[in-house]
Enzyme design. Structure first.
Site, short mmCIF file in Angstrom:
data_model
loop_
_atom_site.label_atom_id
_atom_site.label_comp_id
_atom_site.label_asym_id
_atom_site.label_seq_id
_atom_site.Cartn_x
_atom_site.Cartn_y
_atom_site.Cartn_z
N ILE A 1 0.83 -1.21 0.00
CA ILE A 1 0.00 0.00 0.00
C ILE A 1 0.86 1.26 0.00
CG2 ILE A 1 -2.03 -1.11 1.01
CD1 ILE A 1 -1.22 0.10 3.72
N LYS B 1 2.57 -4.98 3.26
CA LYS B 1 3.74 -4.10 3.32
C LYS B 1 3.28 -2.66 3.18
CE LYS B 1 6.70 -2.17 0.54
NZ LYS B 1 6.98 -0.89 1.19
N THR B 2 3.60 -1.88 4.20
CA THR B 2 3.23 -0.47 4.18
C THR B 2 4.29 0.32 3.44
OG1 THR B 2 4.30 -0.31 6.33
CG2 THR B 2 1.91 -0.56 6.31
N ALA B 3 3.96 1.56 3.12
CA ALA B 3 4.95 2.44 2.47
C ALA B 3 6.00 2.85 3.49
CB ALA B 3 4.24 3.66 1.91
N PRO C 1 11.90 -2.16 -3.15
CA PRO C 1 12.82 -3.06 -3.86
C PRO C 1 13.22 -4.28 -3.02
CG PRO C 1 13.53 -0.78 -4.05
CD PRO C 1 12.43 -0.79 -3.05
N GLY D 1 -0.16 2.07 -6.05
CA GLY D 1 1.01 2.94 -6.12
C GLY D 1 1.22 3.43 -7.53
N GLU E 1 -3.84 -0.85 -8.57
CA GLU E 1 -4.53 0.43 -8.61
C GLU E 1 -3.42 1.46 -8.71
OE1 GLU E 1 -5.56 3.69 -7.92
OE2 GLU E 1 -6.17 3.23 -5.85
N CYS F 1 -4.36 9.54 -6.40
CA CYS F 1 -4.20 8.92 -7.71
C CYS F 1 -5.30 9.38 -8.66
CB CYS F 1 -4.20 7.40 -7.58
SG CYS F 1 -5.52 6.82 -6.53
N GLN G 1 9.38 13.87 -3.28
CA GLN G 1 8.15 14.34 -3.91
C GLN G 1 8.20 15.85 -4.11
OE1 GLN G 1 5.32 13.01 -5.25
NE2 GLN G 1 6.47 11.09 -5.13
N LYS H 1 10.25 16.56 -7.07
CA LYS H 1 9.58 16.12 -8.29
C LYS H 1 8.49 17.13 -8.71
CE LYS H 1 6.43 12.59 -9.75
NZ LYS H 1 5.53 11.55 -9.27
N GLU I 1 1.57 12.25 -14.27
CA GLU I 1 1.00 12.36 -12.94
C GLU I 1 1.99 13.11 -12.06
OE1 GLU I 1 0.56 8.70 -10.56
OE2 GLU I 1 -1.42 9.47 -10.02
N ILE I 2 1.61 14.30 -11.61
CA ILE I 2 2.54 15.13 -10.82
C ILE I 2 2.44 14.75 -9.35
CG2 ILE I 2 3.13 17.49 -10.16
CD1 ILE I 2 1.89 18.42 -12.83
#
Lengths: 534, 501
Positions: A199, A225-227, A259, A278, A301, A335, A382, A385, A432-433
């Site tokens: 997620i 698995k969480t972020a 990873p 993600g 998703e 998203c 982020q 980016k 997607e920004i």
């Protein structure tokens, strides 16, 4: 009666009126800055909660990582460390999968009645409700989203989602099936087994509910698995789930990086299902790992570049407000953000003026401060980016109406940014920004906007603003996206399915549709001797 | 002879004080407009438990008026399904808190076993409410596939004001089998409990109010079928009536609906359900199943396995064992934990069962065991088994609604199917066999709404049941039961230039 629909709370009273009016009120706005007048955030508010759980949750126990390693999770308001969290990798995933495997193959969870499972999930929801404010504080601390949004919308929604899935547990129906000959045919809807779930950080607990809720209601065991940006809230609530009676091993939570831990889960030979939310790039890797390992079933998703279409006949003030909400909600980190605002040429100028004015009024600041609409972006990466995309927008010749820079010097805040005169090929219109950057494009007629809206590799959602039933009906069918919101946006009820066309993913989450992600269908056939009918 | 328990005198259970005896209309307990009351009787001894307000047409009119208002103007159908579900969850929790008292009320009012009420019946109704609470936010219409360029969908709307007329054999279960799905659907309602067992329904009305069900949504009018019941089924402002009871009264309900406003009707009526036991069955467990099938709830259950067909290869052994087992069956005070069977619900029922037994004897059936009243007072009847019965005897054709089994022999599966279907009823059937082909064949051949294979009375919240033939129509339990409380509305509009149809 206490339920709050995310739509009503977010799109109207919460986002539109209450916060705006709070922001205008001087007694509320001490220390809150509209971005255009502020230079920095003031003193940082101490979150009203303790971080209790930082280890991995395996087989009902909090344990250190096998390697003993930890990683820091940061406060996006300041970049400072909140806590050091156990860093799960290969070996931890193996342990978690083996606990889940055991819980599924031998444990009570799939063997108990669906009604008993539903009672445990209902009890969990009651505990979530009881601890609403602490959970909300952890969520905001780790993620940077406004506390009022966490406490009044997202955590109640989390609770509501688990109640929704609790109600499904004892209503999962197979079919009896007609046959072409004298056979009795039935389908058993069985849990798949061990589900791996990965997620993201933008809605840590809502994503948790979208994944864990249906998987457990269907009787599966889970390794989640969480972020790495937001590991804390899932650990906190999973502890409550065990207090509610969840047997050990049914839900295992691994903090760690994509990873290492994520890849280990997606490629594990004993995991029968993987669900990922993600980025599209990572989604590709997940699908590939599933293909290379055991062909586990995949739900994805992924990203979006969702059009928000304002027709000539729309109520412009409402459209401006909702288009603003559609993009800027959650710091633009959605998203399904309405990140391509298509406006009909006859109302374009008026729309730009009002959209700009609205963005300039957006209240940016410490998310724990009352009245703040926008907190920091999730992390430095982020932030960079998003700023890079803003620069690209300027370089391509789009008109920067407002914003465009970092907000303050501490933390990861960005000014609400609006671009007009955006062309279809510009990076700010194609990519997607995932930040507070609104790209406004002009269109001529329906055919024009349908063609351009669909000219995207994404297909997650769309907003349509019109009073005309014909226009609404035409657009809803023509747009190649998983959700169309007409005269509303981000209405995320538990029962409404959500998911993507094209490279926005596969499968649907929420609603009755989400159950099929976690069920095997087994057809059972036996001959009939002298049946009375066929 | 039948074993009799005499737990009555040493009964350790405190009989609860009866708190609610008035009509429940618009959230208040009120006297009937006429001021009349009627007695509700303890079937253990024939004594009066309480006097209960006697509702008739005027009271039904009043209840319909407030239910109409609650539906047409009120919040219940206008709140989200999830919000209705939350209130229902609270309702279930309140029942869990009063299990003992509710089980005792049904024991004194209906003669039901206190122990099983406490362990099974009352907790089950709480679970049933939770089931439908979870269904309230899962009522889906459909988008349709039109043959021309139209877009169409169905809305499943609450049907409106519902009348529920429920029987006395399972006062709590029947109440919620009707009320829970109707509440989930968003309807408002008037419940008329049986005049024999009005007490627990009034208690539930009280709990509904505590749970937060808005006034006027759930109204309870106690009274008689010919007055209050008739007023409901013929009311011009009731949108649907749901009835469980005898086939005779079901016919009256449907007639009244036809003669008034053509309201849709759901009927769950009588039965004469066959239990078919094949040669390959384990005889001991089949005997247990057969006795349970007819003696559970003293035979006062519409799905009772009242016709037991045993294949010839095991018939003699079955008869011997059934007789022996029936004699060990404990009949006695429902508060005595040793009791397996309490009293029949009232004197009328008691007399009716005894007259069927006399009729059976006169027609030439052999009384294998039982056949008499037992215990010195109250409406207790011995477990009764007839053998040598013929298909045209009254004890085989009619629903007796008491602890009276007709035991018959058959040779072939074809014969069993034919005889099992040779009835005007079609509510349930049981099959006992290890043979998969037999089980499959018979389950498709029997014209009944529920088939139990190697089990009986396997009711479940998620499992619909209801009748074929003159056992009624419509289904209770499961998501199917929501259907009768919902209207289907199709909405159609043209579409232009759709990229797909």
């Amino acid at each position: 009666m206490a339920t709050r629909r995310i739509s009503s709370l977010l799109s109207r009273p919460f986002a539109a009126s209450s916060l705006r009016s709070l922001g205008r009120n001087s007694s509320w706005s001490r220390g809150i800055y509209r971005f255009s007048t502020a230079t920095a955030t003031e003193e940082v508010i101490t979150p009203p909660v303790q971080v209790e759980h930082t280890q991995l949750l395996i087989n009902g126990q909090f344990v250190d990582a096998a390697s003993g390693r930890t990683f820091p999770t940061l406060d996006p308001r300041t970049g400072e460390v909140i806590a050091h969290v156990a860093e799960g990798e290969d070996e931890d995933i193996n342990r978690a999968v083996s606990a889940a495997r055991k819980a599924f193959d031998e444990g009570p969870w799939p063997k108990m009645t669906a009604y008993e499972r539903s009672r445990i999930i209902y009890r969990f929801a009651d505990l979530l409700e009881k601890h609403n404010d602490e959970i909300a504080a952890i969520e905001t601390w780790d993620n940077g989203k406004p506390y009022e949004q966490s406490a009044k919308v997202e955590i109640p929604m989390l609770t509501r989602l688990f109640r929704y899935y609790a109600g499904w547990a004892d209503k999962i129906h197979g079919l009896t099936v007609p046959a072409d000959g004298p056979y009795h045919v039935q389908t058993l809807h069985e849990p798949i087994g061990v589900a791996g779930q990965i997620i993201p950080w933008n809605f840590p607990l809502l994503m948790y509910a979208w994944k864990v809720g249906p998987a457990l209601a269907c009787g599966n065991a889970v390794v989640l698995k969480t972020a790495e940006q937001t590991p804390l809230s899932a650990l906190y609530v999973s502890k409550l789930f065990h207090e509610a009676g969840l047997p050990p091993g049914v839900l295992n939570v691994i903090s760690g990086f994509g990873p290492t831990a994520g890849a280990a889960l997606a490629s594990h030979m004993d995991v029968e299902k993987v669900a990922f939310t993600g980025s599209t790039d990572t989604g590709k890797i997940v699908l590939e790992l599933a293909a290379r390992s055991n062909l586990k079933k995949v739900t994805l998703e992924l990203g979006g570049k969702s059009p928000f279409i304002v027709c000539e006949d729309a109520d412009i003030d409402k459209a401006v407000e909702l288009a603003h909400f559609a993009l800027f909600f959650n710091q633009g980190q959605c998203c399904c953000a309405g990140s391509r605002t298509f406006v009909h040429e006859n109302v374009y100028d008026e729309f730009i003026e009002k959209a700009k004015a609205r963005a300039m009024k957006r209240v940016v600041g410490d998310p724990f401060k009352k009245g703040v609409e926008q907190g920091p972006q999730i992390d430095a990466e982020q932030l960079e980016k998003v700023l890079k995309y803003i620069r690209a927008g300027i370089e391509c010749g789009a008109t920067l109406e407002t914003g465009g820079e970092r907000f303050g010097t501490k933390g990861y805040f960005i000014q609400p940014t609006v671009f007009s005169n955006v062309e279809d090929g510009m990076p700010i219109a194609t990519d997607e920004i995932f930040g507070p950057v609104q790209s406004i494009l002009k269109f001529k007629d329906l055919d024009d906007v349908i063609r351009r809206a669909n000219k995207s590799r994404y297909g997650l959602a769309a907003g349509v603003f019109t009073k005309n039933i014909e226009t609404a009906n035409t657009l809803m069918r023509a747009l190649r996206v998983g959700t169309v919101w007409i005269n509303c946006f981000d209405v995320f009820d538990a029962a409404i399915p959500f998911g993507g066309y094209k490279m926005s993913g596969q499968g649907r989450e929420k609603g009755i549709y989400s159950l099929s992600n976690y069920l095997q269908v087994k057809a059972v056939v036996s001959p009939l001797k002298n049946p009375a009918w066929l | 002879m039948t074993i009799q328990s005499n737990g009555h005198s040493e009964n350790p259970i405190k009989i609860p004080k009866i708190k609610f005896t008035k009509l429940f209309i618009n959230g208040e307990f009120v006297d009937s407009i006429s001021g009349k009351t009627f007695e509700t009787i303890d079937p253990r001894n024939g004594e009066v438990i309480a006097r209960v307000a006697e509702g008739d047409k005027a009271d039904v009119d009043l209840a319909v008026k407030v239910a109409r208002e609650a539906f047409d103007q009120g919040q219940w159908p206008r709140m989200t399904g999830f919000e209705r579900g939350r209130i229902m969850m609270k309702f279930a929790d309140l029942i869990d808190e009063s299990i003992e008292e509710l089980a005792a009320i049904d024991a004194i009012d209906a003669g039901k076993l206190f122990t099983s009420g406490k362990a099974v019946d009352i907790p089950s109704v709480a679970n049933m409410i939770r089931y439908y609470a979870g269904a309230a936010d899962k009522i889906h219409g459909q988008m349709l596939k039109m043959s021309r360029p139209f877009q169409a969908y169905t809305l499943r709307e609450p049907i409106g004001v519902v009348g529920h007329i429920i029987p006395w054999n399972f006062p709590s279960t029947m109440f919620f089998m009707k009320v829970a799905p109707a509440l989930a659907a968003g309807c408002t309602m008037i419940v008329k409990p049986a005049e024999q067992t009005p007490l627990s329904a009034l208690y539930y009305a009280h709990l509904a109010k505590l749970a937060g069900i808005p006034d006027g949504v759930l109204n309870v009018v106690t009274g008689y079928g010919s007055t209050a019941g008739a007023a409901i089924s013929s009311h011009m402002d009731i949108d649907m009536v749901s009835f469980t009871g005898s086939t005779e009264v079901g016919r009256l309900v449907m007639q009244a609906a036809a003669q008034s406003n053509l309201k849709p009707v759901s009927l769950e009526l009588g039965g004469k359900s066959p239990l078919i036991i094949f040669n390959d069955a384990d005889v001991d467990s089949a005997v247990n199943l057969a006795l349970l099938g007819i003696l559970y709830n003293k035979g006062e259950i519409c799905v009772a396995g009242s016709r037991v067909y045993v294949q010839e290869g095991i018939y003699d052994e079955f008869v011997r064992k059934a007789a022996a087992k029936a004699k060990t069956w404990v009949v006695g005070d429902p508060f005595d934990p040793r009791s397996q069977q309490g009293p029949q619900v009232d004197k009328t029922q008691f007399d009716k069962i005894l007259s069927y037994i006399e009729h059976g004897k006169r027609e030439g059936a052999t009384l294998l065991t039982g056949g008499k009243p037992c215990c010195e007072k109250g409406y207790y009847i011995e477990p009764t088994i007839f053998t040598d019965v013929k298909e045209d005897m009254l004890v085989v054709k009619d629903e007796i609604f008491g602890p009276v089994m007709s035991l018959m022999k058959f040779e072939s599966v074809e014969e069993a199917i034919e005889r099992a279907n040779n009835t005007r009823y079609g509510l349930a059937a049981g099959i006992v066999t290890k043979d998969l082909n037999l089980a499959n064949r018979v389950s498709r051949s029997i014209r009944a709404g529920i088939i139990w294979i190697n089990c009986y009375f396997a009711f479940d919240n998620d499992c619909p049941y209801g009748g074929y033939k003159m056992s009624g129509f419509g289904r209770d339990n499961g998501l199917n039961s929501l259907d009768k409380y919902l209207q289907v509305k199709s909405v159609v509009t043209p579409i232009h230039n759709s990229p797909w149809l």
